[in-house]
Motif scaffolding. Structure first.
Motif, short mmCIF file in Angstrom:
data_model
loop_
_atom_site.label_atom_id
_atom_site.label_comp_id
_atom_site.label_asym_id
_atom_site.label_seq_id
_atom_site.Cartn_x
_atom_site.Cartn_y
_atom_site.Cartn_z
N ILE A 186 0.84 -1.21 0.00
CA ILE A 186 0.00 0.00 0.00
C ILE A 186 0.87 1.26 0.00
O ILE A 186 0.61 2.21 -0.74
CB ILE A 186 -0.95 -0.01 1.21
N LEU A 228 -8.94 1.01 -1.20
CA LEU A 228 -9.01 1.00 0.26
C LEU A 228 -10.37 1.49 0.74
O LEU A 228 -10.97 2.39 0.13
CB LEU A 228 -7.91 1.90 0.85
N PRO A 248 -7.56 -2.76 2.66
CA PRO A 248 -7.72 -3.10 1.24
C PRO A 248 -8.97 -3.94 0.97
O PRO A 248 -9.29 -4.85 1.73
CB PRO A 248 -6.45 -3.90 0.92
N TRP A 275 -7.31 -5.40 -5.28
CA TRP A 275 -6.04 -4.98 -5.84
C TRP A 275 -6.09 -5.13 -7.36
O TRP A 275 -6.89 -5.90 -7.89
CB TRP A 275 -4.89 -5.82 -5.29
#
Length: 466
Positions: free
Chosen positions: A327, A394, A400, A403
């Protein structure tokens, strides 16, 4: 006959009979077969599933109808890049991924309309260096028997088009980089299997010849022989991939395609100007392997691309620690080398990696209950493919949700050439991440000073990523 002898013979025959019976009793006898068959009830549901599977793939029928959540393409934090690469029918994902990490930075910094490094250029030297790695390995072990595990491993793995990040750092650091148009792809670079088959065949032949040299052969003579062998490998590579340039002229263009600067470069000067990073010492390789102790440094013997290069060395960490660094890197617009077990729960059409993509349990009427550690221990899972981690979504608390991975399977594959990965899938099937040191906490950097735990070259967890 002596009674003691007779009794001993009787006992021996009895033991043999019991052993034979034990072996026979381990088979499937009639009674057991009947019990096995009883598990299939031939219900209406069984018949329907059987009929469907007769004409359809398991994956097609296992698509979960209950998954109503649509995974959108929004990400709260994303690394800027343009274009999607395509490794075609080759195992060069590691090379495409590494170059894509640097490509994104270059495009962003110089506001390029699009750009791609030549994968073929670095692949040429990767194959040549791996040929030398094998030949020198044979020289180093030539007095050991062919049954020796290291010797056996060498001859089983003389060369591969797969690899990992140390190949990026070593090959690029030594040979530099060039734009794709300077050394473009060929049929053999896009379709590596035929070339690889011939290269491996020749290397194994050379390996046996080196082992047959007299023990007293002078090392200078051995070096001369190896050089001649590598000359043949070089010629084969040139015929298939083309000859790498020593210098070239390249024009950088702005976002609108207008020329900005035209210069003469060597591959190393191009690397220094447009990448310019210490790839060997500037990055940390992280791993999530629940079968081994966390917060330890590990090194895999002979898992490298060059004889004088570096072995794969990594810090094993809990997945939550790895996510924090990922991140931080994305928030600073820096993409990362990422690898995983990509085929698990992959929906190629949607371009999603989601544990809810397929319901195999309902289809097969059983459970698949192993956790990540058990899957690794039983060889059911491991790192198989590298991609570039470029984005994260996020929630309001900074956790999270999903992705984004830039893949190297072409722009029409998956989600616009990318794969969207849920955070739960990340937990289960992510294995490796390479991050710049500036995103790594000091306590984890300190682990790099440990004496690494050495693992053998044949450890199944470290097969080349393709």
């Amino acid at each position: 006959m002596n009674r003691k002898i007779f009794f001993s013979l009787l006992v021996g025959v009895s033991v043999i009979a019991e052993t034979a019976f034990a072996q026979i009793s381990g088979g499937i006898d009639d009674a057991m077969m009947q019990g096995i068959k009883n598990a299939y009830k031939n219900t209406s549901a069984d018949k329907a599933i059987r009929n469907a599977l007769n004409a359809n793939s398991i994956q097609k029928l296992a698509v979960s109808a209950d998954q109503k959540d649509v995974i959108d393409g929004y990400f709260s934090d994303r690394v800027y890049s343009r274009g999607v690469t395509d490794q075609k029918a080759s195992g060069r994902c590691w090379l495409f991924t590494g170059l894509n990490v640097f490509r994104a930075k270059m495009i962003d910094k110089y506001k390029l309309p699009e750009f791609e490094f030549s994968q073929n250029y670095n692949f040429f030297y990767d194959q040549l260096e791996k040929a030398n790695l094998f030949l020198q390995g044979v020289i180093d072990t030539r007095q050991k028997p062919m049954s020796d595990q290291m010797v056996e491993w060498l001859f089983k793995n003389p060369l591969s088009d797969g690899g990992q990040f140390t190949g990026i750092s070593d090959i690029i650091g030594k040979y530099g980089v060039v734009p794709k148009e300077v050394m473009n792809e060929t049929f053999a670079s896009n379709n590596t299997s035929q070339m690889a088959s011939l290269l491996k065949l020749k290397l194994r032949e050379y390996g046996l010849q080196l082992r047959e040299l007299p023990v007293q052969t002078d090392m200078e003579d051995i070096k001369r022989i190896k050089t001649e062998m590598l000359g043949t490998m070089y010629r084969m590579l040139v015929l298939n991939l083309g000859e790498p340039p020593l210098e070239f002229t390249w024009t950088r263009k702005d976002i609108n395609g207008k020329p900005v600067e035209t210069k003469q470069y060597t591959p190393k000067s191009f690397y220094n100007e447009y990448i310019g990073k210490d790839l060997t010492n500037g990055y940390v390789m992280l791993m999530n392997d629940p079968t081994r102790e966390y917060y330890k440094l590990y090194e895999i013997d002979y898992d490298r691309h060059m004889y004088d290069g570096y072995n794969w060395r990594y810090v094993n960490l809990p997945v939550e620690d790895i996510k924090k660094m990922a991140i931080a890197s994305i928030k600073d617009s820096t993409a990362m080398y990422f690898s995983c077990d990509v085929t698990k729960f992959l929906n190629r059409d949607k371009g999603t990696l989601d544990l809810n993509n397929y319901d195999y349990e309902s289809l097969m009427g059983t459970t698949f209950g192993m956790n990540k550690k058990q899957r690794v221990q039983s060889f059911a899972s491991g790192s198989s493919h590298a991609m570039t981690l470029v984005a994260v979504d996020l929630d309001d608390s900074g956790n999270p949700i999903k992705w984004l991975l830039e893949n190297s399977w072409g722009a029409t594959n998956g989600y616009k050439g990318h794969l969207i990965m849920t955070d739960r899938w990340f937990d289960e099937y992510m294995f490796r991440l390479v991050v710049e040191k500036k995103y790594v906490p000091k306590k984890i950097l300190n682990i790099l000073s440990q004496t690494p735990v050495r693992l053998p070259a044949w450890d199944p967890m470290f097969a080349p990523e393709k």
